[in-house]
Scaffold this active site. Structure first.
Site, PDB file in Angstrom:
ATOM      1  N   VAL A  19       0.837  -1.197   0.000  1.00 46.44           N
ATOM      2  CA  VAL A  19       0.000   0.000   0.000  1.00 46.44           C
ATOM      3  C   VAL A  19       0.873   1.248   0.000  1.00 46.44           C
ATOM      4  O   VAL A  19       0.603   2.217  -0.725  1.00 46.44           O
ATOM      5  CB  VAL A  19      -0.973   0.006   1.200  1.00 46.44           C
ATOM      6  CG1 VAL A  19      -1.810   1.280   1.202  1.00 46.44           C
ATOM      7  CG2 VAL A  19      -1.880  -1.222   1.179  1.00 46.44           C
ATOM      8  N   LYS A 103      -6.900  -0.884  10.985  1.00 42.02           N
ATOM      9  CA  LYS A 103      -8.092  -1.251  11.779  1.00 42.02           C
ATOM     10  C   LYS A 103      -7.727  -1.947  13.073  1.00 42.02           C
ATOM     11  O   LYS A 103      -8.455  -1.848  14.051  1.00 42.02           O
ATOM     12  CB  LYS A 103      -9.062  -2.107  10.976  1.00 42.02           C
ATOM     13  CG  LYS A 103      -8.484  -3.396  10.426  1.00 42.02           C
ATOM     14  CD  LYS A 103      -8.116  -3.215   8.983  1.00 42.02           C
ATOM     15  CE  LYS A 103      -7.340  -4.390   8.447  1.00 42.02           C
ATOM     16  NZ  LYS A 103      -6.818  -4.113   7.106  1.00 42.02           N
ATOM     17  N   GLU A 127     -10.406   6.732   6.743  1.00 42.86           N
ATOM     18  CA  GLU A 127     -11.408   6.278   5.768  1.00 42.86           C
ATOM     19  C   GLU A 127     -11.060   4.900   5.211  1.00 42.86           C
ATOM     20  O   GLU A 127     -11.951   4.107   4.908  1.00 42.86           O
ATOM     21  CB  GLU A 127     -11.500   7.307   4.637  1.00 42.86           C
ATOM     22  CG  GLU A 127     -12.600   7.075   3.635  1.00 42.86           C
ATOM     23  CD  GLU A 127     -13.998   7.259   4.218  1.00 42.86           C
ATOM     24  OE1 GLU A 127     -14.360   8.386   4.574  1.00 42.86           O
ATOM     25  OE2 GLU A 127     -14.720   6.255   4.321  1.00 42.86           O
ATOM     26  N   VAL A 130     -11.988   0.663   6.796  1.00 38.10           N
ATOM     27  CA  VAL A 130     -13.129  -0.239   6.546  1.00 38.10           C
ATOM     28  C   VAL A 130     -13.673   0.041   5.143  1.00 38.10           C
ATOM     29  O   VAL A 130     -13.939   1.197   4.803  1.00 38.10           O
ATOM     30  CB  VAL A 130     -14.260  -0.023   7.576  1.00 38.10           C
ATOM     31  CG1 VAL A 130     -15.328  -1.120   7.420  1.00 38.10           C
ATOM     32  CG2 VAL A 130     -13.737  -0.006   8.996  1.00 38.10           C
ATOM     33  N   GLY A 185      -3.229 -12.208  -5.217  1.00 33.09           N
ATOM     34  CA  GLY A 185      -2.951 -11.025  -4.396  1.00 33.09           C
ATOM     35  C   GLY A 185      -4.127 -10.613  -3.524  1.00 33.09           C
ATOM     36  O   GLY A 185      -4.144  -9.514  -2.971  1.00 33.09           O
ATOM     37  N   GLU A 188      -3.206 -12.313   2.192  1.00 36.00           N
ATOM     38  CA  GLU A 188      -1.853 -12.117   2.718  1.00 36.00           C
ATOM     39  C   GLU A 188      -1.108 -13.462   2.703  1.00 36.00           C
ATOM     40  O   GLU A 188      -1.728 -14.524   2.709  1.00 36.00           O
ATOM     41  CB  GLU A 188      -1.922 -11.664   4.185  1.00 36.00           C
ATOM     42  CG  GLU A 188      -2.820 -10.487   4.444  1.00 36.00           C
ATOM     43  CD  GLU A 188      -2.104  -9.163   4.251  1.00 36.00           C
ATOM     44  OE1 GLU A 188      -0.856  -9.145   4.300  1.00 36.00           O
ATOM     45  OE2 GLU A 188      -2.792  -8.158   4.003  1.00 36.00           O
ATOM     46  N   LYS A 203     -12.791  -4.575  12.178  1.00 31.78           N
ATOM     47  CA  LYS A 203     -13.485  -3.554  11.376  1.00 31.78           C
ATOM     48  C   LYS A 203     -14.854  -3.244  11.970  1.00 31.78           C
ATOM     49  O   LYS A 203     -15.290  -2.086  11.990  1.00 31.78           O
ATOM     50  CB  LYS A 203     -13.601  -4.026   9.928  1.00 31.78           C
ATOM     51  CG  LYS A 203     -12.264  -3.971   9.187  1.00 31.78           C
ATOM     52  CD  LYS A 203     -12.337  -4.694   7.854  1.00 31.78           C
ATOM     53  CE  LYS A 203     -11.052  -4.512   7.049  1.00 31.78           C
ATOM     54  NZ  LYS A 203     -10.974  -5.445   5.906  1.00 31.78           N
ATOM     55  N   GLY A 298      -6.980  -3.891  -1.548  1.00 30.47           N
ATOM     56  CA  GLY A 298      -6.181  -3.729  -2.759  1.00 30.47           C
ATOM     57  C   GLY A 298      -5.318  -2.498  -2.622  1.00 30.47           C
ATOM     58  O   GLY A 298      -5.800  -1.450  -2.191  1.00 30.47           O
TER      59      GLY A 298
END
Lengths: 415, 415
Positions: A19, A103, A127, A130, A185, A188, A203, A298
């Site tokens: 990310v 989270k 944001e 979740v 992908g 994990e 979450k 993603g």
């Protein structure tokens, strides 16, 4: 836009995984009319490890050095509680705004972080924590007349949803479906938090802080993972015209009740069509029901959402934090149930229904499947009742029949 | 919230119909922690008409007198172009922020209003103009990294969706379904704008301004209403495993193409389950597909959204206006089609398919229904092609067979 936007933003980036790399790539392609977002520095675990070129700025293993540079915003993509918690509390104390997608941290330390944010009047945005690809937390925080949410039900773990979908439609084994998710992908390398339901319950805890102003430790939530779902339950769910999905549910009209567990979802339920790695939330408000559906994770979708949070801070948005989340006990709700029996010599359907009824578990639909190995199985949908009642009834059924007896919660189609 | 919020807001309310009354009722019940919203004055057509008690403040038929009071915000719920346009341009010139739910005005004068808003740097918010109960326009305007929308498809007229649903499932006549919608408060006393598709094409024009920065006169959009849908088409749609819904669609990856018309929606399409008076929008972004669904109208849901817009202005949000919407021509897209033939002596299915193919209209699914009155009917789904091709083919079919030949656009299930 005539919004007052800072002309450039210096970001301290904590974590340069998938990310973080997507964040750096996307930030380099600033949209027209938008604030330039510069990665002034990045925290990494290992300076020697090669990095994708997109992360500019200096790399360090020392978070304090990053904060000493007085960045405009700290973006936390480390995951887990520590060291993220300590760094973010320090950032908020120094009045450096924080954006996080974490989270686990929010669900477990959200009260402490919100209090730190309120005390220093410093934004704390999350944001992407979740349903990462669908902006809705900030929207509802700004709009109190619409945000009269009294209950929600959703699918918030895309990995589980994908894996269960593959097991259900394709008859694939859990292990094979997980391997496929990893290859694509979607999962994990270590998918335990997803498969055990922990990611979903974390979450759910964040949603409860946000929409119900209640702070519940995720460990106190009824949590089951998809790893507990048997193939025979998927078959019966299909026979009954539905499927099994990894669901989170909470309602707080009276006492707070909630669960995070795989559940039977009838075909006419709005969540029945949420497939693949998509996430969705169905919220009941004073003015109707709202369904929001889209990418749940993603790197690209998450990075875009985190960048938008950074941009909102640059535009002067003070955040969605509210110091008044209160610790709260949580009850397990009364729901419908999918009850499944499997064995070589099943009792007559009527006898089973009578035994269940004697425990206060009343059934209203049944299905039967014969298997080639001589085993038979039957399922029933039971009217809403509490978990202990179902567990007592199943225990009695096992003793009386020698069968295997399984139960999953079942959703009802909203009226 | 630590957002800086004005302690009270004086609203000039233009229009005291159902939504205006709901606005006044809801404003009187200010949520905790929120700005008090006071209706300082209201514009009405007829001072003598009795009003529901909830509208306090002074009543007047003179809009200039209201603006002279220098309200914090003007809330416009009059509908239609004039006098709304003149009053709002005057308000923006005086730097009084504007909230409107008026899609007719925005669709036809949105460019002028946006320019006035930008010139005076005064907010112009209109969240309730499209899918009134679901906040998303402001959200996407704030979040450019998520708002990379390249196409959308939606159901934005709840009245048409309800009426067509009643005609489809219940076999009710259009007139009876409209009467039922009126009885339930789902349709206006004069429902022509809804039934003719004009309301939907106006909302589509607003969406194009907002998401594509393109200004298209709604009259230039391909527009059909549900009043053109025949019962036999609804029957064939069901036979083909779908239904007919009032759809708006637009894509602008290359040239802008759009339509607002009833279309065949296959059962697996995300819009297939949008029933009753619900609205929904499915957007394709760079990072995935987002579905937003909820109440499209209704006085309470609309009033809550308008109030939240007022509150956002009080909290300092400068608005979603962007002066750079550009006038743009619009093309009709190539889509799939549902082609229906009805008559006493239908040609063989194969001959019809051959004739269609000779015009470049290639079919891939067919269904046939025999009727008790000696009429027969057949439907085909055709692969994507342009409207003129379909119209030529249908004209040839009519001439060759003496049959009635009908066509509706058809959506494909997103990949």
């Amino acid at each position: 836009m005539t919004t007052c936007v800072a002309s450039s933003v210096d970001v301290a980036l904590l974590g340069c995984g998938n990310v973080g790399a997507a964040f750096a790539r996307l930030a380099a392609r600033t949209p027209e009319h938008s604030t330039a977002i510069r990665i002034a520095g990045a925290l990494v675990r290992d300076l020697a490890r090669p990095r994708p070129g997109a992360v500019a700025g200096r790399m360090t293993t020392d978070p304090r050095a990053l904060l000493d540079d007085a960045p405009s915003v700290v973006v936390e993509l480390l995951g887990g509680v520590e060291p993220a918690r300590t760094i973010l509390l320090e950032a908020l104390a120094r009045r450096i705004p924080v954006v996080t997608a974490n989270k686990t941290l929010l669900s477990r330390c959200g009260r402490e972080l919100r209090e730190a944010s309120a005390a220093s009047r410093t934004p704390l945005l999350y944001e992407a924590a979740v349903v990462a690809g669908v902006p809705f937390l900030g929207t509802f925080a700004r709009r109190p007349y619409t945000a009269t949410v009294s209950s929600l039900v959703g699918i918030v773990n895309g990995t589980s949803n994908f894996v269960l979908g593959r097991c259900g439609s394709g008859g694939t084994s859990l292990a094979r479906a997980v391997a496929e998710a990893q290859r694509l992908g979607y999962a994990e390398p270590d998918p335990r938090n997803d498969l055990a339901g922990i990611d979903a319950s974390e979450k759910l805890a964040v949603l409860l802080q946000h929409f119900a102003a209640r702070f519940v430790n995720p460990d106190a939530l009824e949590t089951n993972g998809i790893e507990s779902v048997e193939g025979i339950q998927l078959e019966h769910a299909a026979e009954l015209g539905g499927g099994i999905k990894p669901v989170v549910h909470a309602g707080w009209t009276n006492a707070l009740e909630a669960f995070a567990a795989p559940a039977f979802v009838p075909a006419a339920h709005p969540l029945a069509r949420v497939d693949g790695v998509d996430n969705a939330i169905l919220m009941t408000t004073a003015h109707g029901r709202l369904l929001l559906q889209g990418p749940g994770a993603g790197p690209e979708a998450t990075a875009a959402t985190v960048l938008d949070d950074v941009r909102e801070i640059a535009a002067g948005w003070a955040g969605v934090h509210d110091a008044t989340v209160s610790p709260c006990t949580v009850a397990a709700p009364e729901t419908e149930w999918l009850i499944t029996l499997r064995g070589t010599r099943l009792a007559a359907a009527r006898d089973v229904a009578d035994l269940l009824a004697s425990f206060g578990v009343f059934t209203h639909r049944a299905t039967a499947i014969g298997a080639s190995d001589g085993h038979q199985s039957r399922s029933w949908l039971a009217w809403p009742c509490a978990r202990p009642r179902v567990e007592l009834a199943l225990s009695a059924l096992r003793n009386a029949s020698g069968c295997e007896a399984l139960a999953l919660r079942a959703l009802e189609v909203p009226a």
